[in-house]
Scaffold this motif. Structure first.
Motif, PDB file in Angstrom:
ATOM      1  N   VAL A  83       0.872  -0.890   0.131  1.00  0.00           N
ATOM      2  CA  VAL A  83       0.333   0.174   0.120  1.00  0.00           C
ATOM      3  C   VAL A  83       0.739   1.106  -0.047  1.00  0.00           C
ATOM      4  CG1 VAL A  83      -1.771   1.170   1.151  1.00  0.00           C
ATOM      5  CG2 VAL A  83      -2.305  -1.414   0.888  1.00  0.00           C
ATOM      6  N   GLU A  84       1.935   1.201   0.941  1.00  0.00           N
ATOM      7  CA  GLU A  84       2.585   2.539   0.851  1.00  0.00           C
ATOM      8  C   GLU A  84       3.508   2.628  -0.681  1.00  0.00           C
ATOM      9  OE1 GLU A  84       2.612  -0.022   4.606  1.00  0.00           O
ATOM     10  OE2 GLU A  84       3.296  -0.670   3.225  1.00  0.00           O
ATOM     11  N   LEU A  85       3.889   1.753  -1.352  1.00  0.00           N
ATOM     12  CA  LEU A  85       4.021   1.946  -2.888  1.00  0.00           C
ATOM     13  C   LEU A  85       3.255   2.052  -3.358  1.00  0.00           C
ATOM     14  CD1 LEU A  85       6.245   2.036  -5.306  1.00  0.00           C
ATOM     15  CD2 LEU A  85       5.537  -0.353  -5.344  1.00  0.00           C
ATOM     16  N   GLU A  86       1.641   1.521  -3.461  1.00  0.00           N
ATOM     17  CA  GLU A  86       0.701   2.494  -4.126  1.00  0.00           C
ATOM     18  C   GLU A  86       0.594   3.827  -3.995  1.00  0.00           C
ATOM     19  OE1 GLU A  86      -3.567   0.970  -4.860  1.00  0.00           O
ATOM     20  OE2 GLU A  86      -3.060   0.837  -3.105  1.00  0.00           O
ATOM     21  N   ARG A  87       0.847   4.306  -2.944  1.00  0.00           N
ATOM     22  CA  ARG A  87       0.165   5.405  -2.590  1.00  0.00           C
ATOM     23  C   ARG A  87       1.015   6.354  -3.225  1.00  0.00           C
ATOM     24  NH1 ARG A  87      -3.295   6.862   1.285  1.00  0.00           N
ATOM     25  NH2 ARG A  87      -3.501   5.901   2.369  1.00  0.00           N
ATOM     26  N   ILE A  88       2.222   6.265  -3.842  1.00  0.00           N
ATOM     27  CA  ILE A  88       3.677   6.519  -4.428  1.00  0.00           C
ATOM     28  C   ILE A  88       2.976   7.028  -6.218  1.00  0.00           C
ATOM     29  CG2 ILE A  88       5.427   6.849  -5.631  1.00  0.00           C
ATOM     30  CD1 ILE A  88       6.858   6.006  -2.887  1.00  0.00           C
ATOM     31  N   ALA A  89       2.733   5.109  -6.228  1.00  0.00           N
ATOM     32  CA  ALA A  89       2.467   4.976  -7.677  1.00  0.00           C
ATOM     33  C   ALA A  89       0.885   5.882  -8.513  1.00  0.00           C
ATOM     34  CB  ALA A  89       2.300   3.955  -8.118  1.00  0.00           C
ATOM     35  N   SER A  94       4.706   9.822  -0.318  1.00  0.00           N
ATOM     36  CA  SER A  94       5.881   8.647   0.068  1.00  0.00           C
ATOM     37  C   SER A  94       5.966   8.916   1.690  1.00  0.00           C
ATOM     38  CB  SER A  94       6.564   9.757  -0.686  1.00  0.00           C
ATOM     39  OG  SER A  94       7.352  10.376   0.093  1.00  0.00           O
ATOM     40  N   GLU A  95       4.669   9.393   2.090  1.00  0.00           N
ATOM     41  CA  GLU A  95       5.032   9.607   3.575  1.00  0.00           C
ATOM     42  C   GLU A  95       5.019   8.070   4.626  1.00  0.00           C
ATOM     43  OE1 GLU A  95       2.389  11.423   7.600  1.00  0.00           O
ATOM     44  OE2 GLU A  95       2.321  11.316   5.182  1.00  0.00           O
ATOM     45  N   SER A  96       4.384   7.529   3.730  1.00  0.00           N
ATOM     46  CA  SER A  96       4.767   6.481   4.385  1.00  0.00           C
ATOM     47  C   SER A  96       5.555   4.808   3.738  1.00  0.00           C
ATOM     48  CB  SER A  96       3.209   5.134   4.175  1.00  0.00           C
ATOM     49  OG  SER A  96       2.287   5.109   3.374  1.00  0.00           O
ATOM     50  N   PHE A  97       5.480   5.599   2.947  1.00  0.00           N
ATOM     51  CA  PHE A  97       6.701   4.365   2.176  1.00  0.00           C
ATOM     52  C   PHE A  97       8.188   5.235   2.771  1.00  0.00           C
ATOM     53  CE2 PHE A  97      10.158   3.832  -1.130  1.00  0.00           C
ATOM     54  CZ  PHE A  97       9.779   2.787  -1.111  1.00  0.00           C
ATOM     55  N   LEU A  98       8.073   6.188   3.460  1.00  0.00           N
ATOM     56  CA  LEU A  98       9.450   7.133   3.844  1.00  0.00           C
ATOM     57  C   LEU A  98       9.516   5.688   5.457  1.00  0.00           C
ATOM     58  CD1 LEU A  98       9.591  10.507   3.374  1.00  0.00           C
ATOM     59  CD2 LEU A  98      10.882   8.603   2.424  1.00  0.00           C
ATOM     60  N   THR A  99       8.515   5.237   6.187  1.00  0.00           N
ATOM     61  CA  THR A  99       8.825   4.223   7.823  1.00  0.00           C
ATOM     62  C   THR A  99       9.260   3.106   6.656  1.00  0.00           C
ATOM     63  OG1 THR A  99       6.506   4.286   7.270  1.00  0.00           O
ATOM     64  CG2 THR A  99       7.165   5.910   7.806  1.00  0.00           C
ATOM     65  N   LEU A 100       9.891   2.462   5.895  1.00  0.00           N
ATOM     66  CA  LEU A 100       9.989   1.663   5.888  1.00  0.00           C
ATOM     67  C   LEU A 100      11.262   0.699   6.662  1.00  0.00           C
ATOM     68  CD1 LEU A 100       7.438   0.392   2.200  1.00  0.00           C
ATOM     69  CD2 LEU A 100       6.923   0.557   4.973  1.00  0.00           C
ATOM     70  N   GLY A 101      12.170   1.801   6.301  1.00  0.00           N
ATOM     71  CA  GLY A 101      13.673   1.889   6.467  1.00  0.00           C
ATOM     72  C   GLY A 101      14.142   1.591   7.378  1.00  0.00           C
ATOM     73  N   ASN A 193      -6.403   5.717  -4.606  1.00  0.00           N
ATOM     74  CA  ASN A 193      -7.551   4.251  -4.465  1.00  0.00           C
ATOM     75  C   ASN A 193      -7.514   3.141  -3.798  1.00  0.00           C
ATOM     76  OD1 ASN A 193     -10.135   3.048  -4.887  1.00  0.00           O
ATOM     77  ND2 ASN A 193     -10.887   4.731  -6.628  1.00  0.00           N
ATOM     78  N   PRO A 194      -7.933   3.131  -2.566  1.00  0.00           N
ATOM     79  CA  PRO A 194      -7.762   2.169  -2.321  1.00  0.00           C
ATOM     80  C   PRO A 194      -7.893   0.809  -3.487  1.00  0.00           C
ATOM     81  CG  PRO A 194      -9.316   2.937  -0.917  1.00  0.00           C
ATOM     82  CD  PRO A 194      -8.529   3.791  -2.160  1.00  0.00           C
ATOM     83  N   THR A 195      -9.247   0.525  -4.348  1.00  0.00           N
ATOM     84  CA  THR A 195      -9.804  -0.716  -4.638  1.00  0.00           C
ATOM     85  C   THR A 195      -8.639  -0.432  -5.756  1.00  0.00           C
ATOM     86  OG1 THR A 195     -11.891  -0.547  -4.319  1.00  0.00           O
ATOM     87  CG2 THR A 195     -11.924  -1.239  -6.215  1.00  0.00           C
TER      88      THR A 195
END
Length: 239
Positions: A83-89, A94-101, A193-195
């Motif tokens: 979902v974190e990548l989906e939000r970027i794409a 990128s807010e949630s993606f930046l928390t992954l590392g 869109n989460p769908t």
């Protein structure tokens, strides 16, 4: 009488060394062992400059997310996107993606065609982290670009590495190119869109069709089309 006094004085004087000797025999040397903690080493910063250059003609690149992580992949071709990548794409968030590392840094704004942006990221004492980058191509449904788990142990201080990167399809949204679904400045449509209504896995992006080339529902024109590569990445270890 004086002789007796002298005799007792002599006896007392003789007894003093014996008393002192006896006291010395009763004294014990006590050794106390104190454990001294080892000095804590001063943390050493390991820093990198990541420069992203937009090579497209009409695609703004969202603020790149730069993440340093220990192992594994944060995205890869053939994988189901997080979902974190989906939000970027889908919207460039990128807010949630930046928390992954272990540590991360994000760009300060979109990179317009022909422009570039440098992002600095620092980690302490680790020289073998993996570096992942992800950023959206704004005038698309769910196209993104980046770098997947590149091994930073290859760089010494002062070394640089450059790579041209292609566009990927997140597989989370059909590439309709419609005004309602493309969030970039060409259409200003819906963002995240989460769908999910596409393949459901990451693949190479087939490219933009556009209204000029026959997709009547497309809000995009020939200027939004792109060939690979879409960005150039340069990584420099600065300390």
């Amino acid at each position: 009488m004086p002789n007796i006094i002298k005799h007792y004085k002599k006896a007392i004087l003789l007894a003093l060394p014996l008393a002192l000797s006896a006291c010395g025999d009763d004294t014990k040397e006590v050794i106390v062992e104190v454990e001294v903690p080892a000095p804590v080493p001063t943390p050493v910063d390991v820093s990198y400059d990541v420069t992203v250059i937009n090579l497209t003609n009409g695609q703004p690149v969202s603020p790149p997310a730069v993440v340093l992580h220990a192992d594994g992949n944060l995205w890869a071709v053939g994988q189901v996107p997080s979902v974190e990548l989906e939000r970027i794409a889908e919207v460039g968030d990128s807010e949630s993606f930046l928390t992954l590392g272990m540590t991360s840094a994000g760009g300060e704004g979109p990179i317009m065609p022909g422009d570039q942006q440098t992002i600095s990221v620092t980690i302490q004492d680790i020289t073998d982290a993996k570096l992942t980058i992800a950023a959206m191509l704004g005038n698309t449904n769910d196209a993104f670009t980046g770098l997947n788990a590149w091994d930073l142990s290859q760089l010494e201080v002062g070394d640089s590495w450059t790579s041209n990167r292609p566009a990927y399809d997140a597989g989370t949204e059909k590439n309709s190119e419609s005004a309602a679904t493309v969030p970039g400045p060409a259409a200003s449509g819906e963002g995240f869109n989460p769908t999910r209504d596409d393949t459901g896995f990451i693949s190479m992006h087939p490219g933009v069709v556009s209204a000029d080339d026959g997709l009547s529902t497309s809000a995009l024109t020939v200027e939004h089309k792109f060939d690979n590569p879409v960005i150039r990445v340069r990584i420099t270890r600065t300390e």
